[in-house]
Enzyme design. Structure first.
Site, short mmCIF file in Angstrom:
data_model
loop_
_atom_site.label_atom_id
_atom_site.label_comp_id
_atom_site.label_asym_id
_atom_site.label_seq_id
_atom_site.Cartn_x
_atom_site.Cartn_y
_atom_site.Cartn_z
N SER A 105 2.11 -1.47 5.64
CA SER A 105 2.70 -0.16 5.36
C SER A 105 2.59 0.26 3.91
CB SER A 105 4.20 -0.19 5.73
OG SER A 105 4.87 -1.18 4.98
N CYS A 106 1.82 -0.48 3.09
CA CYS A 106 1.84 -0.19 1.66
C CYS A 106 0.89 0.93 1.27
CB CYS A 106 1.51 -1.45 0.86
SG CYS A 106 -0.24 -1.89 0.91
N GLY A 107 -0.06 1.30 2.13
CA GLY A 107 -0.93 2.41 1.82
C GLY A 107 -2.15 2.05 1.00
#
Length: 290
Positions: A120-122
């Site tokens: 989910s960190c992108g």
């Protein structure tokens, strides 16, 4: 001694249709749970990160975490590990803060926990793999290890035999480091269990660092869950050439394994396994003449 399990009273509902279940649908008993508590990691006096873990082998966990973050790779870079004073509401020592003293020349991260990537960190996959390459001081790519396919497929059973905390709770992951013997057998070098699968691997890597065994050439890391990018990252940074998982790998895990020259196997369940990268290290039996 760290308490890895805890007993709790429960209400057990039995719905199997037996006369006993109809007469006594609820049974009062105790169940054994895996303990989960926070651990704060400090670099000197500076807070670095907090992770949820099963207490036990905490120094291994911290040492392995620092290797996995690319901060250290040599045991001489880690001067000391110690528990900091801390008490719960009853005045009992908690052992939930570990301070790591690093050699003065070790470059500290500029901000809190320095993560290459998460789901989910992108951060894009290419940048994540490049970050691992830049931080790695060991390369498994040239490791000449070969593993008989039947030996690799049998490692989950070998791992399971040594999972004492799982036997008691059914609620922890495991990571086991194996050496392949000259006759194609296996030797379990280290096994660690934890509610977090990443923690279990960090505990194995930290044990190896403190035993001065890095890089872990010629070894196989068998894990009880799936093979995520982070687990491949941790294995690559420790110089482990082969990672096998009971469940599936992610797409980015496979990409990193290819880029690092690792062998990655998944769905390893005794009779079958899938090899997603580094097939050249898997020694298959000779075909039966037709």
């Amino acid at each position: 001694m760290a308490r890895m399990t805890q007993r709790r009273k429960i209400h057990k509902f039995v719905l199997d249709g037996s006369p006993q279940s109809l007469a006594y649908p609820v049974r009062h008993r105790e169940d054994v749970l895996a303990v989960e508590e926070p651990l704060e990691v400090r670099l000197g006096s500076l807070p670095f990160t907090v992770t949820m873990r099963t207490p036990g082998d905490d120094f291994d966990l911290v040492a392995g975490f620092l290797v996995s973050e690319g901060i250290i790779w040599d045991p001489d870079q880690l001067i000391s590990l110690r528990f900091c004073a801390g008490e719960d509401e009853d005045g009992v020592q908690t052992f939930n803060v570990v301070e790591a003293q690093l050699r003065p020349d070790v470059v500290l991260p500029e901000r809190g926990r320095n993560i290459f990537t998460s789901s989910s960190c992108g951060i894009c996959g290419t940048d994540s793999i490049d970050a691992v390459r830049k931080s790695s001081h060991f390369s498994p790519a040239g490791d000449p290890l070969t593993v008989p396919v039947e030996t690799l497929a049998g490692l989950p059973d070998e791992l399971r035999k040594a999972q004492a905390v799982f036997d008691a709770t059914g609620g922890v992951h495991a990571a086991g480091l194996f050496r392949i013997t000259d006759d194609g057998g296996t030797e379990l070098l280290c096994l660690r269990e934890d509610v977090g699968r990443h923690n279990a691997v960090d505990k194995v890597v930290g044990w190896a660092l403190r035993e001065r065994l890095l890089p872990l050439a010629g070894t196989v890391l068998q894990v009880s869950g799936r093979a995520s990018f982070e687990l491949v990252q941790k294995a690559a940074l420790a110089g482990i050439p082969v990672l096998a998982a009971v469940s599936a790998p992610s797409s980015l895990a496979v990409e990193l394994a290819h880029a690092s020259g690792m062998t990655l196997a998944g769905f390893s369940r005794g009779a079958t396994l899938n090899v997603y990268a580094g097939q050249h290290r898997i020694k298959a039996p000779a075909p039966i003449p037709g």
